[in-house]
Motif scaffolding. Structure first.
Motif, short mmCIF file in Angstrom:
data_model
loop_
_atom_site.label_atom_id
_atom_site.label_comp_id
_atom_site.label_asym_id
_atom_site.label_seq_id
_atom_site.Cartn_x
_atom_site.Cartn_y
_atom_site.Cartn_z
N VAL A 44 0.87 -1.18 0.00
CA VAL A 44 0.00 0.00 0.00
C VAL A 44 0.90 1.22 0.00
N GLY A 45 0.85 1.99 -1.08
CA GLY A 45 1.73 3.15 -1.18
C GLY A 45 3.18 2.72 -1.18
N THR A 46 4.03 3.53 -0.58
CA THR A 46 5.46 3.22 -0.55
C THR A 46 5.92 2.71 0.81
N ASP A 47 5.04 2.80 1.82
CA ASP A 47 5.49 2.49 3.18
C ASP A 47 4.87 1.23 3.79
N LEU A 48 3.72 0.81 3.30
CA LEU A 48 3.02 -0.30 3.94
C LEU A 48 3.14 -1.58 3.12
N ARG A 49 3.42 -2.67 3.82
CA ARG A 49 3.46 -3.98 3.17
C ARG A 49 2.70 -4.97 4.04
N LEU A 50 1.80 -5.70 3.41
CA LEU A 50 1.00 -6.71 4.09
C LEU A 50 1.50 -8.09 3.66
N ASN A 51 1.99 -8.87 4.62
CA ASN A 51 2.55 -10.19 4.32
C ASN A 51 1.73 -11.31 4.95
N SER A 72 -5.47 -13.33 9.57
CA SER A 72 -4.11 -13.13 10.05
C SER A 72 -3.31 -12.40 8.98
N VAL A 73 -2.57 -11.38 9.39
CA VAL A 73 -1.74 -10.63 8.45
C VAL A 73 -0.64 -9.91 9.23
N ASN A 74 0.52 -9.83 8.65
CA ASN A 74 1.62 -9.07 9.24
C ASN A 74 1.78 -7.77 8.45
N ILE A 75 1.55 -6.64 9.10
CA ILE A 75 1.62 -5.34 8.42
C ILE A 75 2.85 -4.58 8.90
N SER A 76 3.73 -4.24 7.98
CA SER A 76 4.92 -3.47 8.32
C SER A 76 4.79 -2.05 7.76
#
Length: 223
Positions: A44-51, A72-76
């Motif tokens: 999501v955009g340049t800063d968010l990643r959902l793994n 379940s999701v890991n959001i960085s």
């Protein structure tokens, strides 16, 4: 064998060896192998990643599932500002209900700047969908929305409450057990009230007012 044939054979073998080594070298690059995580992911955009986006159902191993499910999701977040996850929608179902590590309801889940949040599993915030229609072992459209207006839709893997995700699936609400337990005392208390009302039979002590029959003792005296 003539010397020219031997030289030609050696050259051919060397060429094959060089070709195989070059192909191995190329194959070890992520771009060539197109290495991807086993489970769904999204940016999501340049800063968010959902793994590792996974929808976890009950204990069934396969087939169709319609009912509660957990996400379940890991959001960085590599940005310099915290970001709030406002909703997760699985398939055509409603939005997931968020709760903190202790089960208290949350309006949103905050992903800190330069940090990450794992949703799902013991000791983590949770996202529970009241009812979702999914195929266990398949994928289901799942959408995420953030407070800053950014949204992303992806295909989440659907896993049963087994293996790596044992204990991560939906279970009976912890509140359901206490309410039963609380119900049973009230029921017994209710049962106690009838027996308490049996205290009118204690007014059968009033039948001790049948002591008028005890007044028959004077008749015995008169006799």
């Amino acid at each position: 064998m003539s010397r020219s044939i031997r030289v030609g054979s050696i050259a051919a073998i060397a060429a094959l060896a060089i070709a195989s080594l070059s192909s191995c070298s190329a194959g070890n690059k992520a771009e060539t192998l197109e290495i991807k995580p086993d489970n769904a992911y999204a940016t999501v955009g340049t800063d968010l990643r959902l793994n590792n986006i996974v929808v976890i159902t009950g204990d069934e191993s396969s087939g169709e599932h319609t009912g509660p499910a957990n996400v379940s999701v890991n959001i960085s977040n590599t940005g310099t500002e915290p970001v709030e996850l406002q909703s997760i929608v699985v398939g055509d179902g409603g939005a997931a209900a968020f709760a903190d590590q202790k089960g208290a309801p949350l309006g949103s889940i905050v992903v800190p700047a330069g940090g990450a949040v794992l949703i799902g599993g013991e000791g983590n915030p949770s996202a529970k969908v009241a009812s979702a229609s999914v195929h266990v072992g398949g994928f289901v459209p799942t959408a995420f929305a953030f407070k800053n207006g950014e949204k992303v839709a992806t295909e989440a893997a659907v896993s049963p409450n087994k293996g790596l995700y044992k204990g991560w699936g939906p279970t009976a609400s912890p509140a359901a057990v206490p309410s039963k337990a609380a119900g049973s005392p009230s029921a017994s208390a209710g049962a106690a009230t009838p027996s308490g009302t049996a205290t009118p039979s204690g007014t059968a002590a009033g039948t001790g007012a049948a002591t008028p029959a005890g007044t028959s003792s004077p008749t015995a005296g008169s006799h």
